[in-house]
Scaffold this active site. Structure first.
Site, PDB file in Angstrom:
ATOM      1  N   GLY A   7      60.319  66.678  25.435  1.00  0.00           N
ATOM      2  CA  GLY A   7      60.493  66.071  24.113  1.00  0.00           C
ATOM      3  C   GLY A   7      61.897  65.553  23.860  1.00  0.00           C
TER       4      GLY A   7
ATOM      5  N   GLU B 286      56.915  76.380  24.905  1.00  0.00           N
ATOM      6  CA  GLU B 286      56.892  76.560  23.446  1.00  0.00           C
ATOM      7  C   GLU B 286      56.203  77.880  23.079  1.00  0.00           C
ATOM      8  OE1 GLU B 286      55.143  72.734  22.710  1.00  0.00           O
ATOM      9  OE2 GLU B 286      56.992  71.809  23.424  1.00  0.00           O
TER      10      GLU B 286
ATOM     11  N   LYS C  88      49.625  69.194  21.857  1.00  0.00           N
ATOM     12  CA  LYS C  88      50.358  70.163  21.031  1.00  0.00           C
ATOM     13  C   LYS C  88      49.749  70.203  19.614  1.00  0.00           C
ATOM     14  CE  LYS C  88      54.285  69.467  24.019  1.00  0.00           C
ATOM     15  NZ  LYS C  88      55.722  69.461  24.233  1.00  0.00           N
TER      16      LYS C  88
ATOM     17  N   SER D 192      59.016  64.498  29.266  1.00  0.00           N
ATOM     18  CA  SER D 192      59.319  63.079  28.996  1.00  0.00           C
ATOM     19  C   SER D 192      58.722  62.122  30.022  1.00  0.00           C
ATOM     20  CB  SER D 192      60.827  62.867  28.857  1.00  0.00           C
ATOM     21  OG  SER D 192      61.330  63.636  27.775  1.00  0.00           O
TER      22      SER D 192
ATOM     23  N   ASN E 283      49.009  66.973  26.816  1.00  0.00           N
ATOM     24  CA  ASN E 283      49.129  68.146  25.955  1.00  0.00           C
ATOM     25  C   ASN E 283      49.455  67.621  24.563  1.00  0.00           C
ATOM     26  OD1 ASN E 283      49.691  70.498  24.635  1.00  0.00           O
ATOM     27  ND2 ASN E 283      51.510  71.029  25.843  1.00  0.00           N
TER      28      ASN E 283
ATOM     29  N   GLU F 235      57.769  72.300  34.159  1.00  0.00           N
ATOM     30  CA  GLU F 235      58.291  71.599  32.983  1.00  0.00           C
ATOM     31  C   GLU F 235      59.688  72.118  32.647  1.00  0.00           C
ATOM     32  OE1 GLU F 235      54.718  69.957  30.545  1.00  0.00           O
ATOM     33  OE2 GLU F 235      55.218  71.936  29.792  1.00  0.00           O
TER      34      GLU F 235
ATOM     35  N   HIS G 222      53.103  77.741  28.304  1.00  0.00           N
ATOM     36  CA  HIS G 222      53.959  76.616  27.927  1.00  0.00           C
ATOM     37  C   HIS G 222      55.281  77.172  27.370  1.00  0.00           C
ATOM     38  CE1 HIS G 222      55.530  73.060  26.019  1.00  0.00           C
ATOM     39  NE2 HIS G 222      54.729  72.370  26.818  1.00  0.00           N
TER      40      HIS G 222
HETATM   41  P1  13P Z   1      56.928  65.553  26.426  1.00  0.00           P
HETATM   42  O1  13P Z   1      56.147  64.700  27.399  1.00  0.00           O
HETATM   43  O2  13P Z   1      56.763  65.147  25.006  1.00  0.00           O
HETATM   44  O3  13P Z   1      58.342  65.695  26.870  1.00  0.00           O
HETATM   45  O4  13P Z   1      56.292  67.030  26.513  1.00  0.00           O
HETATM   46  C1  13P Z   1      56.080  67.609  27.735  1.00  0.00           C
HETATM   47  C2  13P Z   1      55.277  68.840  27.561  1.00  0.00           C
HETATM   48  O5  13P Z   1      55.736  69.797  26.981  1.00  0.00           O
HETATM   49  C3  13P Z   1      53.907  68.841  28.061  1.00  0.00           C
HETATM   50  O6  13P Z   1      53.366  70.114  28.027  1.00  0.00           O
END
Ligand code: 13P
Length: 250
Positions: free
Chosen positions: A173, A97, A11, A213, A9, A167, A95
């Site tokens: 992150g 976010e 982003k 992560s 992803n 997740e 997601h």
């Molecule tokens: P990270 O791998 O950067 O923690 O992000 C995970 C994520 O949100 C994947 O959709």
């Protein structure tokens, strides 16, 4: 047999040149036959990445969101019709976010999931709890509600087009990964919910990815757990070397 999936992803990252280089560096290397790679690209690069990976059957391109309506006066939005017209057949939905910064509710996500599946898409449906909920040990009930309110209205035939991504928000992150045991515990629980609401067969065929992560250093151990069928990777999917290692961690 469930599919093994390494999904990236991206982003809101990368320039067009960077996206091109990353995609080529992933598709130029032979991907193990039993692994499906999905690249969740920003909308401006969907056509480009789609074209670059067209001849590679193991790679699919995914959008990171889609609107619930097919077309209309929704400035700035992207419809499933547009995605279909450029050959994109996967969409990440729900997601954390999107839920947090764009107020996407379980009910809205239910509509998005429905529309996408009716139109032939594979949906990567994200769920996961914030730290406060994990600390109060209510994470299972929290994720169950997310799944119940956005997914469990689907028929078992429709659910075949869903990939669940667990997740935990506290691991996204942050560099803090859920331990393989924590991931397995939640994935096993999610699979038990599918069994309860559908059938054993449906539950055993559905891929459940872990996200938060994931890195080359922890992917093998996470993916080695019985109910972890791969990962949805943010940061480490932006670097070809690390994502290529993750692809080969099954
Ligand atoms: P990270 O791998 O950067 O923690 O992000 C995970 C994520 O949100 C994947 O959709």
């Amino acid at each position: 047999m469930r599919r093994k999936i390494a999904a990236g992803n991206w982003k809101m990252n990368l320039t067009e040149t960077e996206a091109r280089e990353l995609t080529s560096a992933i598709s130029d290397k032979k991907i193990p036959n039993d692994v499906t790679v999905i690249l969740g690209c920003p909308a401006p690069y969907l056509s480009l990445t789609q074209a670059l990976t067209k001849s590679n059957k193991n790679i699919h391109i995914s959008a990171q969101n889609a609107h619930q309506e097919s077309k209309g006066a929704y400035t700035g939005e992207i419809s499933h019709n547009m995605l279909s017209s450029i050959g994109v057949d996967h969409v990440i939905i729900g997601h954390s976010e999107r839920r947090e910064y764009f107020n996407e509710s379980n009910n809205l996500l239910k509509k998005k999931v429905e529309v996408l599946i009716e139109n032939g898409f594979q949906v990567i449906f994200c769920c996961g709890e914030p730290l406060k909920v994990r600390k109060s040990k209510k994470h299972k009930a929290y994720v169950e509600k997310q799944l119940k309110e956005s997914l469990f209205h689907l028929s078992s035939t429709q659910l075949k087009n869903v990939i669940i991504a667990y997740e935990p928000i506290w691991a996204i992150g942050t560099g803090v990964t859920a331990s393989p045991a924590q991931a397995q515990d939640m994935h096993k629980y999610i699979r038990s919910l599918i069994r309860k609401n559908y059938t054993q067969k449906t539950a055993s065929e559905l891929s459940i990815l872990y996200g938060g992560s994931v890195k080359p250093a922890n992917a093998k151990e996470l993916f080695g757990k019985q109910d972890v069928d791969g990962g949805l990777v943010g940061g480490a999917s932006l670097n070809a070397e690390s994502f290529n290692k993750i692809i080969r961690s099954f």
